[in-house]
Design a protein around this motif. Structure first.
Motif, PDB file in Angstrom:
ATOM      1  N   LEU A 189      -1.207   8.551   5.558  1.00  0.00           N
ATOM      2  CA  LEU A 189       0.155   8.315   5.104  1.00  0.00           C
ATOM      3  C   LEU A 189       0.414   7.719   3.602  1.00  0.00           C
ATOM      4  CD1 LEU A 189       1.531   6.113   8.102  1.00  0.00           C
ATOM      5  CD2 LEU A 189       1.133   8.659   7.913  1.00  0.00           C
ATOM      6  N   ASP A 245       3.174   6.194   0.999  1.00  0.00           N
ATOM      7  CA  ASP A 245       4.281   4.978   1.023  1.00  0.00           C
ATOM      8  C   ASP A 245       5.424   5.262   1.814  1.00  0.00           C
ATOM      9  OD1 ASP A 245       2.731   2.645  -0.630  1.00  0.00           O
ATOM     10  OD2 ASP A 245       2.389   4.459  -1.869  1.00  0.00           O
ATOM     11  N   MET A 247       5.243   4.769   5.268  1.00  0.00           N
ATOM     12  CA  MET A 247       4.626   3.785   6.019  1.00  0.00           C
ATOM     13  C   MET A 247       5.717   2.649   6.537  1.00  0.00           C
ATOM     14  SD  MET A 247       1.370   3.452   5.339  1.00  0.00           S
ATOM     15  CE  MET A 247       0.545   1.815   5.335  1.00  0.00           C
ATOM     16  N   ASP A 266       4.929  -1.171  10.839  1.00  0.00           N
ATOM     17  CA  ASP A 266       4.681  -2.475  11.085  1.00  0.00           C
ATOM     18  C   ASP A 266       5.552  -2.441  12.413  1.00  0.00           C
ATOM     19  OD1 ASP A 266       3.495  -2.806   9.140  1.00  0.00           O
ATOM     20  OD2 ASP A 266       4.696  -4.416   8.244  1.00  0.00           O
ATOM     21  N   ASP A 298      -6.346   6.158   8.438  1.00  0.00           N
ATOM     22  CA  ASP A 298      -5.940   5.539   7.112  1.00  0.00           C
ATOM     23  C   ASP A 298      -6.207   3.907   7.092  1.00  0.00           C
ATOM     24  OD1 ASP A 298      -4.431   4.419   5.029  1.00  0.00           O
ATOM     25  OD2 ASP A 298      -3.297   6.048   4.977  1.00  0.00           O
ATOM     26  N   ILE A 299      -6.898   3.444   6.093  1.00  0.00           N
ATOM     27  CA  ILE A 299      -7.247   2.139   5.890  1.00  0.00           C
ATOM     28  C   ILE A 299      -6.027   1.357   5.840  1.00  0.00           C
ATOM     29  CG2 ILE A 299      -7.777   1.763   3.527  1.00  0.00           C
ATOM     30  CD1 ILE A 299     -10.309   0.385   4.323  1.00  0.00           C
ATOM     31  N   GLY A 300      -4.883   1.696   5.336  1.00  0.00           N
ATOM     32  CA  GLY A 300      -3.876   1.096   5.152  1.00  0.00           C
ATOM     33  C   GLY A 300      -2.853   1.099   6.426  1.00  0.00           C
ATOM     34  N   LEU A 304      -4.660   0.957   9.221  1.00  0.00           N
ATOM     35  CA  LEU A 304      -5.370  -0.015   9.924  1.00  0.00           C
ATOM     36  C   LEU A 304      -5.083  -1.436   9.634  1.00  0.00           C
ATOM     37  CD1 LEU A 304      -9.470   0.278  10.411  1.00  0.00           C
ATOM     38  CD2 LEU A 304      -8.346  -2.078   9.501  1.00  0.00           C
ATOM     39  N   ARG A 305      -4.646  -1.849   8.398  1.00  0.00           N
ATOM     40  CA  ARG A 305      -4.400  -2.843   8.115  1.00  0.00           C
ATOM     41  C   ARG A 305      -2.927  -3.414   8.888  1.00  0.00           C
ATOM     42  NH1 ARG A 305      -4.425  -5.729   2.070  1.00  0.00           N
ATOM     43  NH2 ARG A 305      -6.147  -6.964   3.106  1.00  0.00           N
ATOM     44  N   ALA A 306      -2.116  -2.449   8.731  1.00  0.00           N
ATOM     45  CA  ALA A 306      -0.707  -2.545   9.527  1.00  0.00           C
ATOM     46  C   ALA A 306      -0.928  -3.262  10.874  1.00  0.00           C
ATOM     47  CB  ALA A 306       0.018  -1.288   9.246  1.00  0.00           C
ATOM     48  N   ARG A 312      -3.571  -4.444  12.279  1.00  0.00           N
ATOM     49  CA  ARG A 312      -4.249  -5.564  12.413  1.00  0.00           C
ATOM     50  C   ARG A 312      -3.204  -6.884  11.790  1.00  0.00           C
ATOM     51  NH1 ARG A 312      -9.777  -6.226   9.242  1.00  0.00           N
ATOM     52  NH2 ARG A 312      -8.272  -7.281   7.996  1.00  0.00           N
ATOM     53  N   ASN A 342       0.040  -6.789  12.447  1.00  0.00           N
ATOM     54  CA  ASN A 342       1.163  -6.800  13.329  1.00  0.00           C
ATOM     55  C   ASN A 342       0.918  -6.614  14.898  1.00  0.00           C
ATOM     56  OD1 ASN A 342       3.893  -6.452  11.780  1.00  0.00           O
ATOM     57  ND2 ASN A 342       2.049  -5.044  10.717  1.00  0.00           N
ATOM     58  N   LEU A 391     -14.450  -4.430  10.065  1.00  0.00           N
ATOM     59  CA  LEU A 391     -12.952  -4.590   9.839  1.00  0.00           C
ATOM     60  C   LEU A 391     -11.924  -4.259  11.202  1.00  0.00           C
ATOM     61  CD1 LEU A 391     -12.422  -1.940   6.994  1.00  0.00           C
ATOM     62  CD2 LEU A 391     -12.193  -4.223   6.884  1.00  0.00           C
ATOM     63  N   GLY A 406      -7.336  10.907   0.960  1.00  0.00           N
ATOM     64  CA  GLY A 406      -6.550  10.147   2.147  1.00  0.00           C
ATOM     65  C   GLY A 406      -6.427   8.421   1.872  1.00  0.00           C
ATOM     66  N   ASN A 464      -3.516   7.236   0.420  1.00  0.00           N
ATOM     67  CA  ASN A 464      -2.424   7.473  -0.463  1.00  0.00           C
ATOM     68  C   ASN A 464      -1.205   6.629  -0.494  1.00  0.00           C
ATOM     69  OD1 ASN A 464      -3.528  10.119  -1.105  1.00  0.00           O
ATOM     70  ND2 ASN A 464      -2.949  11.040   0.845  1.00  0.00           N
ATOM     71  N   ASN A 465      -1.544   5.682  -0.048  1.00  0.00           N
ATOM     72  CA  ASN A 465      -0.463   4.280   0.001  1.00  0.00           C
ATOM     73  C   ASN A 465      -1.064   2.953  -0.463  1.00  0.00           C
ATOM     74  OD1 ASN A 465      -1.657   2.653   2.590  1.00  0.00           O
ATOM     75  ND2 ASN A 465      -1.339   4.736   3.070  1.00  0.00           N
ATOM     76  N   LEU A 466      -0.152   2.284  -0.960  1.00  0.00           N
ATOM     77  CA  LEU A 466      -0.637   0.859  -1.598  1.00  0.00           C
ATOM     78  C   LEU A 466      -1.440   0.103  -0.760  1.00  0.00           C
ATOM     79  CD1 LEU A 466      -0.578  -0.688  -4.134  1.00  0.00           C
ATOM     80  CD2 LEU A 466       1.640  -1.671  -3.381  1.00  0.00           C
ATOM     81  N   ARG A 467      -1.018   0.075   0.704  1.00  0.00           N
ATOM     82  CA  ARG A 467      -1.895  -0.905   1.398  1.00  0.00           C
ATOM     83  C   ARG A 467      -3.195  -0.420   1.595  1.00  0.00           C
ATOM     84  NH1 ARG A 467       1.488  -2.121   7.022  1.00  0.00           N
ATOM     85  NH2 ARG A 467       3.009  -3.298   6.171  1.00  0.00           N
ATOM     86  N   ALA A 468      -3.547   0.695   1.543  1.00  0.00           N
ATOM     87  CA  ALA A 468      -4.670   1.285   1.645  1.00  0.00           C
ATOM     88  C   ALA A 468      -5.610   1.059   0.397  1.00  0.00           C
ATOM     89  CB  ALA A 468      -4.802   2.769   1.828  1.00  0.00           C
ATOM     90  N   MET A 504      -6.244  -2.610   0.357  1.00  0.00           N
ATOM     91  CA  MET A 504      -7.396  -2.972   1.215  1.00  0.00           C
ATOM     92  C   MET A 504      -8.685  -2.736   0.807  1.00  0.00           C
ATOM     93  SD  MET A 504      -7.213  -3.808   4.767  1.00  0.00           S
ATOM     94  CE  MET A 504      -8.500  -3.832   6.196  1.00  0.00           C
ATOM     95  N   TRP A 505      -8.932  -1.573   0.032  1.00  0.00           N
ATOM     96  CA  TRP A 505     -10.120  -1.228  -0.357  1.00  0.00           C
ATOM     97  C   TRP A 505     -10.745  -2.096  -1.510  1.00  0.00           C
ATOM     98  CZ3 TRP A 505     -13.834   1.495   1.620  1.00  0.00           C
ATOM     99  CH2 TRP A 505     -13.708   2.364   2.466  1.00  0.00           C
ATOM    100  N   GLN A 517       5.276   7.380  -7.709  1.00  0.00           N
ATOM    101  CA  GLN A 517       4.774   6.370  -7.022  1.00  0.00           C
ATOM    102  C   GLN A 517       3.636   5.853  -7.250  1.00  0.00           C
ATOM    103  OE1 GLN A 517       6.182   5.909  -3.605  1.00  0.00           O
ATOM    104  NE2 GLN A 517       4.915   4.134  -3.870  1.00  0.00           N
TER     105      GLN A 517
END
Lengths: 403, 361
Positions: free
Chosen positions: A71, A73, A76, A80, A98-100, A102-104, A106, A108, A133, B114, B116-120, B123-124, B145
């Motif tokens: 995704l 931004d 996103m 949540d 997407d690890i981002g 994944l964080r969301a 975790r 929420n 993770l 892959g 492509n967002n700030l959270r990702a 997190m890294w 962005q």
């Protein structure tokens, strides 16, 4: 005792969910209208997702929701809230790439997290990385062999899911951006144009080879290796195809489910059972089968150097919507039926049964010579028939679908 | 902004230095996707770099199945990593391996694909934490962005600004069966064109790591260097392009990610049925006789005399009352519940796949 893997089937729409559940899946994967990778599939509204969970759980089937797009931004926002919604409706896991995301998940919820094959997890260290993770299950990249998967499973001590049937990307999944750069459609957000299936002219050193489908992969079929997968400790086997037809889905689910049942009962798969299963799988649309990388690295044999065709010996003709025991089956026609057609009813379990279209009527009980797609027909009742059974017909032709 | 560039030959070192390049990416067989230097050359290169204001970075960017991973680790162990500023990695397995077994090695984390967002990205950054030397930023994020995302990242960053654009990476050897001869660096090279994309020719390279296809246009953001530097990107990657005068260039998604515009056209939003009043769909229409509705929604029903709203696949709205209601046995009924078929009077303009809603909800 041999641990039997869970059968995970795609459910691209509420109808396909019913097919997957009734034809024997242990779990289904599906997506809402956003955040998934198959935006062109019908997918599920929030209301439908709620109903899908209740329906699947009532039938003892687990529900995994795909949040597997990579995704941006702006995609996103609302994620949540959506994650909290998924937890509330009690989905059994979410599938993320997407690890981002994944964080969301975790942050929420306490939802189980499965790592999508789009993330290209290929080795033990990578599996440990994702496990650390909070990932509970890893859908390995299709490049991994059964032997390698066994080692990853043993050393990383994490649940492992592997694809056993369906289309394959030629590229490492999640690592192809042809669509992005050539069509402005992000393949990792559901916009893949399937450029790998195009016909190419190839030139090198003054030579030219016209019309080659050098990037098109044959389809995966691992029915005969289910026992090896079970012995390797693989926790789940997956069928590809949220975009495929209900007929495809019903047939594949039924075939693999019956193989797994056989293994559960006898501890092994007989050659006879495997042979009958592979015959059944050849009746549905496919691009020639191969074993991908499951046994050894996919070679030149794994390339499907042909124009896209529906290669199937049977086609779906109708889906049963109502059954009046002892009287009739009411079915919606998908492909035209003629009076002289000999049909087969694909029961949820057991061998298909013959159905003669000769006595076909419309809902007003008027006899029909033929029935066009989109109408309802009454067909003679067949013992054991159920709502959502599929009706199919043998075909001897190949239909070209792509140019 | 500093410049980093890939080099294929040890003899390019001095020239790179003279061009103002501050860092060179070097690649060896078994670690890099296009690695062609052997280990003695890599070692020599690192030694020669000591005498130059140029730092070498080792590329470990292949994707690895378990078997390949173990082979790669053996190659890695044979290289004196202390002579390298950092190792550039893509595979999360490689990230974990370096953090756990070679904690002194700094990591340049390649997030080009892959993330492509700030959270990702954050997190890294948090995971690799004090092992991190730099984050190589995603290629798919448009500038506006990127500008937002870099505000509080707090880590050194790099952006690809000039060079060829690899667009697919397959583990399979796709040119092998065609008889394309193996050339320099043990690579097979060909050009591929398709009628689906007239005028576009894609370079295809096959080597021991698989097959790669490059975009027909190379990336060139040189005219945006000031803007890129202005938002805090520390390093710009500029790679040499062979036969540059004949090449076509593009800016990729730098100015706009086209997907955002095109996706809205992919789906028929008119068929949005996520509404409490949704009943189900029309599955048969018999002109002058009836329409059949499959009552899908769990709490829905169709009742005699109720008013229904129909939303056709083309987005037209029709409203009509239930004047007769029958079940599939063609008996008159007052009510049809969820999961059943309701047959009601025909209304013009309704086709299959029309969504049906209650009027007064």
């Amino acid at each position: 005792m041999l641990k039997i893997p869970e059968l995970v089937a795609p459910a691209g729409s509420p109808l396909k969910l019913k097919m997957a559940v009734f034809y024997g899946a242990d779990a289904v994967y599906l997506a809402g209208k956003r955040f998934g990778l198959r935006t062109a599939a019908e997918n599920f509204t929030n209301t439908e997702l709620c109903e899908a969970c209740s329906f699947a759980h009532d039938n003892g089937v687990r529900v995994y929701v795909a949040l597997n797009g990579f995704l941006h931004d702006k995609d996103m926002c609302d994620l949540d809230e959506y994650v909290r919604f998924l937890e509330k409706i009690k989905v059994d896991a979410v599938i993320v790439s997407d690890i981002g995301v994944l964080r969301a998940v975790r942050d929420n919820s306490a939802l189980n997290i499965h790592l999508s094959t789009q993330n290209t997890c290929l080795n033990m260290e990578s599996a440990k990385f994702w496990k650390d993770l909070g990932v509970k299950r890893i859908v390995l990249g299709r490049e991994v062999s059964i032997l390698e998967a066994k080692r990853i499973r043993e050393m990383a001590v994490v649940e492992i899911e592997m694809f056993v049937h369906g289309s394959m990307c030629m590229s490492y999944s999640g690592n192809c951006t042809i669509s992005n750069y050539t069509f402005g459609r992000d393949s990792n957000r559901g916009g893949c144009k399937h450029s790998c299936r195009f016909e190419y002219d190839i030139e090198w050193g003054g030579k030219k080879r016209r019309s080659d489908f050098f990037m098109s992969s044959k389809d995966l079929m691992a029915a005969e290796y289910l026992e090896d997968l079970a012995k390797a400790g693989i926790d789940a086997v997956k069928i590809e195809g949220r975009m495929k037809t209900p007929y495809y889905l019903g047939t594949v689910c039924k075939t693999y489910s019956e193989l797994l049942c056989e293994m559960r009962e006898h501890g092994y798969l007989s050659l006879e059972k495997i042979s009958s299963a592979t015959k059944e799988l050849r009746k549905i649309s496919h691009r020639d089968y191969c074993t991908g990388n499951l046994l050894e690295k996919a070679s030149a044999d794994s390339i499907f150097n042909e124009r896209e065709m529906i290669k199937s010996s049977f086609e779906i003709v109708a889906i049963v919507f109502e059954v009046k025991i002892g009287e009739y089956m009411l079915a919606q026609v998908k492909n035209g039926i003629k009076k002289e057609d000999e049909l087969e009813l694909l029961l949820f379990k057991g061998k298909p049964k013959k159905v003669f279209a000769g006595d076909m009527k419309n809902v007003l009980d008027e006899p029909l010579e033929s029935a066009r797609p989109g109408i309802l027909v009454k067909l003679p009742y067949v013992h054991g028939a159920g709502k959502w059974n599929l009706l199919r017909r043998s075909v001897s032709c190949l239909q070209e679908i792509n140019g | 902004m500093n410049i980093v560039s890939h080099i294929e030959n040890i003899n390019e070192l001095e020239k790179s230095c003279e061009s103002g390049i501050g860092e060179v990416i070097v690649s060896t067989k078994g670690l890099g996707r296009f690695g062609n230097m052997d280990i003695p050359t890599i070692k020599e290169l690192a030694v020669r770099c000591r005498k130059l204001p140029l730092r070498p970075v080792l590329e470990w960017d292949i994707l690895m199945t378990e078997t390949v991973f173990r082979e790669s680790v053996e190659i890695l162990k044979a290289i004196p990593l202390k002579d390298f500023k950092a190792v550039r990695v893509v595979d999360p397995g490689a990230v974990r391996y370096l953090m756990k077994y070679m904690p002194e090695v700094k990591i340049q984390l390649v997030l080009e694909n892959g993330n492509n967002n700030l959270r990702a990205i954050e997190m890294w950054r948090d995971i690799v934490s004090n092992h991190i030397d730099r984050i190589v930023l995603p290629r798919e994020i448009p500038f506006h962005q990127l500008k937002k995302n870099l505000l509080n990242l707090g880590v050194e960053t790099e952006l690809y600004v000039f060079g060829r654009l690899p667009i697919t990476y397959s583990p399979r050897k796709l040119l092998d069966r065609m008889g394309v001869p193996t050339g320099q660096n043990n690579e097979k090279k060909a050009l591929a064109g398709t009628n689906e994309l007239p005028g576009e020719i894609f370079e295809v390279i096959e080597n021991e790591n698989g097959t790669f296809m490059f975009h027909s246009r190379d990336l060139c953001l040189l005219e945006h260097m000031d803007e890129i530097s202005g938002i805090g990107v520390n390093w710009a990657r500029i790679d040499p392009i062979p036969g540059m005068d004949k090449r076509k260039f593009c800016k990729g998604p730098f100015q706009e990610n086209l997907t955002d515009r095109k996706f809205s056209k992919l789906k028929n939003e008119l068929l949005d049925t996520d509404h409490a009043s949704y009943i189900g769909d029309v599955i048969e229409v018999k002109n002058g006789s009836h329409i059949a509705i499959y009552v899908k929604n769990k709490s829905a029903f169709v009742k005699m005399n109720m008013k229904l709203r129909f939303l056709t696949p083309e987005g037209k709205i029709k409203i009509g009352p239930v004047c007769f209601l029958k079940n599939s046995s063609w008996n008159d009924v007052d009510l049809i519940e969820s999961g059943s078929l309701a047959f009601m009077n025909h209304l013009s303009g309704i086709s299959n796949k029309t969504a049906v809603f209650m009027m007064d909800a």
